[in-house]
Structures are given as structure tokens and as C-alpha cells.
Design a protein around this motif. Sequence first.
Motif, PDB file in Angstrom:
ATOM      1  N   CYS A 175     -10.177  -2.621   8.868  1.00 50.27           N
ATOM      2  CA  CYS A 175     -10.452  -1.190   8.723  1.00 50.27           C
ATOM      3  C   CYS A 175     -10.626  -0.497  10.072  1.00 50.27           C
TER       4      CYS A 175
ATOM      5  N   ALA B 291     -14.010   3.308   5.547  1.00 47.98           N
ATOM      6  CA  ALA B 291     -13.081   3.732   4.495  1.00 47.98           C
ATOM      7  C   ALA B 291     -13.620   4.894   3.672  1.00 47.98           C
TER       8      ALA B 291
ATOM      9  N   GLN C 186      -5.787   1.800  -3.735  1.00 53.16           N
ATOM     10  CA  GLN C 186      -6.982   1.753  -2.891  1.00 53.16           C
ATOM     11  C   GLN C 186      -7.004   0.498  -2.028  1.00 53.16           C
ATOM     12  N   SER C 187      -7.045   0.716  -0.729  1.00 54.23           N
ATOM     13  CA  SER C 187      -6.872  -0.390   0.211  1.00 54.23           C
ATOM     14  C   SER C 187      -7.954  -1.455   0.100  1.00 54.23           C
TER      15      SER C 187
ATOM     16  N   ARG D 100      -4.092  -0.772   6.798  1.00 52.55           N
ATOM     17  CA  ARG D 100      -5.071  -1.812   6.459  1.00 52.55           C
ATOM     18  C   ARG D 100      -4.427  -2.912   5.619  1.00 52.55           C
TER      19      ARG D 100
ATOM     20  N   SER E 174      -0.031   6.210   7.510  1.00 54.09           N
ATOM     21  CA  SER E 174      -1.224   6.120   6.675  1.00 54.09           C
ATOM     22  C   SER E 174      -2.116   4.987   7.158  1.00 54.09           C
ATOM     23  N   SER E 175      -3.351   5.322   7.541  1.00 52.73           N
ATOM     24  CA  SER E 175      -4.265   4.282   8.004  1.00 52.73           C
ATOM     25  C   SER E 175      -4.663   3.354   6.865  1.00 52.73           C
ATOM     26  N   CYS E 176      -4.728   3.883   5.654  1.00 48.78           N
ATOM     27  CA  CYS E 176      -5.049   3.033   4.503  1.00 48.78           C
ATOM     28  C   CYS E 176      -3.925   2.032   4.237  1.00 48.78           C
ATOM     29  N   SER E 177      -2.690   2.480   4.368  1.00 46.43           N
ATOM     30  CA  SER E 177      -1.554   1.570   4.222  1.00 46.43           C
ATOM     31  C   SER E 177      -1.552   0.523   5.334  1.00 46.43           C
TER      32      SER E 177
ATOM     33  N   ASN F  74      -8.254  12.780   6.719  1.00 44.46           N
ATOM     34  CA  ASN F  74      -6.948  12.412   6.187  1.00 44.46           C
ATOM     35  C   ASN F  74      -6.141  13.665   5.860  1.00 44.46           C
TER      36      ASN F  74
ATOM     37  N   GLN G 105      -8.583   3.090  12.171  1.00 45.78           N
ATOM     38  CA  GLN G 105      -9.454   4.232  12.437  1.00 45.78           C
ATOM     39  C   GLN G 105      -9.482   4.575  13.928  1.00 45.78           C
TER      40      GLN G 105
ATOM     41  N   GLN H  91     -12.922   7.920   7.486  1.00 44.62           N
ATOM     42  CA  GLN H  91     -11.494   8.201   7.316  1.00 44.62           C
ATOM     43  C   GLN H  91     -11.179   9.340   6.347  1.00 44.62           C
TER      44      GLN H  91
END
Length: 267
Positions: A216, A116, A80-81, A28, A23-26, A124, A220, A120
Motif C-alpha cells: 500500500c 487505503a 477492492q484492493s 497494489r 490507479s494506485s489501488c490497481s 483519488n 501512495q 488515498q
Amino acid sequence: MQAGKRSYYTMANKPVLYSYFRSSCSWRVRIALALKGIDYETVPINLIKDGGQQFSEDFQTLNPMKQVPALKIDGITIGQSLAIMEYLEETRPVPRLLPQDAQKRAIVRMISDLIASGIQPLQNLSVLKQVGQENQMPWAQKAITSGFNGERMDRRAVGRQVVGWVFVLQSLHKPHRLEAYGPTELSDSPVTLEKILQSTAGKYCVGDEVSMADVCLVPQVANAERFKVDLSPYPTISHINKALLALEAFQVSHPCRQPDTPAELRT
């Protein structure tokens, strides 16, 4: 708790990050925690196994958004990152991820939001599932390059199954509510990350200090590489990404070094 049922709760006093290695958000949040030197526990949430562990009853109780990351810290759970990073910045401001200068802070937030919110989410997992297996690669490539270079995203370039409809995430609180948009273009206001960074970058995204924008950017770019996007047209993005990946915080937080990273992907 029923026998065999997984618990997502812990008695540890240190922060707990509910995360998925890819997970790219994780990622971050892992970078931000590493930059700030915050020790934490990881609870892996596999977004694919068993239909997605984020949809389990236990995890929905913890985070009704049914998404990762979620950070349990100071007696609260934050999803939410960007919200997590803002909270860390306010409660643990050293080292800072937002510049002291108000104008530079605005630029950092602008770039962070562009990635974000503008790039992204279009590539996702929940969106890729909607376009069909055979269309996932061209769809993701077009979503990423459209954000990097500012081109409008033409559905005709990403496969027959999505010619009639374009799907976007409609709500943070209803991640599976999708809305169809009109026949050709995804956006009337294309963004261009490369061009923005050409005017803001020093060594990193905004000047010579690592910021939330950098946090961020790296995940990505990793997504772009994963989907085999040609990065040669984006020299500024590539230069900044290379400089950031040399930093320890970006290395220890990398998807290939997480507790839930499959053995074949570890390096």
C-alpha cells in the motif's frame, strides 16, 4: 454483442486483472500478484477515456462498484484492493503478505487501512473532480501531507471553491455519493503515517519482511511525488519506499510498465 462494443470478458483460465495503469489501488494488486508469482492477464480500463470506461454497461455487469481494480480468479470476481490481497493471502499464502505473528498482522492491517481508507481516497480521481481543476494540486497535496504527518486538513488551505464544502467518499458501493462536512476541519482524528512507521519499521514497514503495508505504501508515495509533495519531512517513509522500489515485484508492476501506459510515460 453489438458491433464496436467492447467486451470485458475472457476465456483465459489464468486470473484476469481489470486495471488502470495510474490507479494506485490497481498497482497494489499488481504488486501482490508479482510478489506471489501469479501469472495473470491484464484488461485495461481507462478511467478517463469516453467518460470513464468503468461506467460502461459491460464493466458494470462485471463489477457493479464501477471501480478498478477487479480481479477475476477462481470463478469469482473480487473488487477492492485490500479484499483482493486478503483473498490471495488465504488461497495462495506463499510468500506471505501478512506476518505469522498476530500482533504484527494487526499492525500491517492497521497501516494498510490507514493508507487505503484514510489517505488515498481523499486524492483519488472521483474526489479531485469535485474540487475543480485549479484546486486539484493543493487539495491533493494537503490530503497527502495530512495523512503523512497527522495534521488536520483545513479547507481554507486548498482554494476558494472548496471553502464551503469538503467532500469525502461516503460508500464503497456508491462511489459518487458525497457528503458535506462542517466548516473547517476534515477530520477530528488526524493520522500520522510517518510517526507510526518510525515505531514499526525495520527495512520495510513492519520489520524486515515485505507485507501488505508495503504494497500500500509505494503507490501512495508515488501519488505524493506525482502531486509534487515535498517528502523531505518524511525520512522513514522515503527510506522504506526506496528499499521497496529496488525489488523486482515493485518494478514490473510500476505504472510506467503497464500495457496501457501511454508511450510518453514509459521508461
